[in-house]
Design an enzyme around this catalytic site. Structure first.
Site, short mmCIF file in Angstrom:
data_model
loop_
_atom_site.label_atom_id
_atom_site.label_comp_id
_atom_site.label_asym_id
_atom_site.label_seq_id
_atom_site.Cartn_x
_atom_site.Cartn_y
_atom_site.Cartn_z
N TYR A 92 10.93 2.42 13.67
CA TYR A 92 11.62 1.13 13.59
C TYR A 92 12.44 0.90 14.86
O TYR A 92 12.53 -0.21 15.36
CB TYR A 92 12.51 1.07 12.34
CG TYR A 92 11.70 1.06 11.06
CD1 TYR A 92 11.13 -0.13 10.59
CD2 TYR A 92 11.48 2.22 10.34
CE1 TYR A 92 10.38 -0.15 9.44
CE2 TYR A 92 10.73 2.21 9.18
CZ TYR A 92 10.19 1.03 8.73
OH TYR A 92 9.42 1.01 7.58
N ASN A 115 6.13 -8.32 5.74
CA ASN A 115 4.81 -8.59 6.28
C ASN A 115 3.86 -9.00 5.15
O ASN A 115 3.56 -8.19 4.28
CB ASN A 115 4.27 -7.34 6.99
CG ASN A 115 2.84 -7.46 7.43
OD1 ASN A 115 2.27 -8.55 7.48
ND2 ASN A 115 2.23 -6.33 7.75
N CYS A 123 1.58 -2.71 9.44
CA CYS A 123 2.95 -2.24 9.22
C CYS A 123 2.98 -0.78 8.74
O CYS A 123 4.03 -0.13 8.82
CB CYS A 123 3.69 -3.16 8.25
SG CYS A 123 2.88 -3.41 6.67
N HIS A 124 1.84 -0.26 8.28
CA HIS A 124 1.78 1.14 7.86
C HIS A 124 1.96 2.10 9.04
O HIS A 124 2.24 3.27 8.85
CB HIS A 124 0.46 1.44 7.13
CG HIS A 124 -0.75 1.22 7.97
ND1 HIS A 124 -1.33 -0.03 8.12
CD2 HIS A 124 -1.50 2.08 8.73
CE1 HIS A 124 -2.39 0.07 8.92
NE2 HIS A 124 -2.50 1.34 9.30
N GLU A 150 -6.81 6.69 9.87
CA GLU A 150 -6.75 6.47 11.32
C GLU A 150 -6.70 7.77 12.09
O GLU A 150 -7.31 7.88 13.17
CB GLU A 150 -5.55 5.58 11.65
CG GLU A 150 -5.73 4.18 11.10
CD GLU A 150 -4.62 3.22 11.51
OE1 GLU A 150 -3.84 3.55 12.42
OE2 GLU A 150 -4.55 2.13 10.92
#
Length: 154
Positions: A92, A115, A123-124, A150
């Site tokens: 953040y 979001n 946003c993850h 990912e």
């Protein structure tokens, strides 16, 4: 407006479309039965195809028209989220710095939380400064799954 639900490796996910743009992603814990459309539109069908490719690890960048509703600041943060590379994470604080105000960490967190199009606006990929998973509308288990997809395919 149309909301189409599909099964994914993360459970049931709804994709909401309005005026030929994706405006929201709804997780199965956020029912909106008044908008459910039993047939996908061309756009929601394309979004599902791209989601499936993402979950399979063969798609790293979504190419869909997105139209998230929010404040100017929220939209700025969501734009910054969209440039976090696949398989990487930002804190953040990193986002606050990228937004031009290192002291805006809480505001960045609130914008991230609001979001409306998670996964497509990633946003993850935002974690705590200590490297721990914090906050996700779909739950931390879902956030961990998305990051694992990912990491495995990076």
């Amino acid at each position: 407006m149309a909301l189409y639900f599909c099964q994914t490796p993360l459970g049931c996910i709804g994709i909401e479309e309005e005026n030929n743009a994706i405006i929201a992603v709804v997780f199965n814990n956020e029912p909106r039965p008044e908008l459910i459309n039993t047939k996908p539109t061309a756009l929601t069908q394309e979004a599902i195809l791209q989601l499936n490719a993402y979950f399979a690890g063969t798609l790293k960048i979504f190419s869909l028209p997105l139209a998230p509703a929010g404040t100017v600041f929220q939209k700025k943060i969501w734009q910054l989220l969209s440039i976090i590379p696949y398989g990487e994470t930002f804190s953040y604080k990193d986002l606050a710095i990228a937004a031009g105000n290192v002291k805006a960490v809480r505001a960045v967190g609130q914008a991230n939380n609001k979001n409306p199009i998670p996964i497509f606006i990633p946003c993850h990929r935002v974690i705590g400064s200590n490297g721990k998973l914090v906050g996700y509308r779909g739950g931390l288990a879902m956030k961990a799954q998305l990051l694992a997809i990912e990491q495995h395919s990076a």
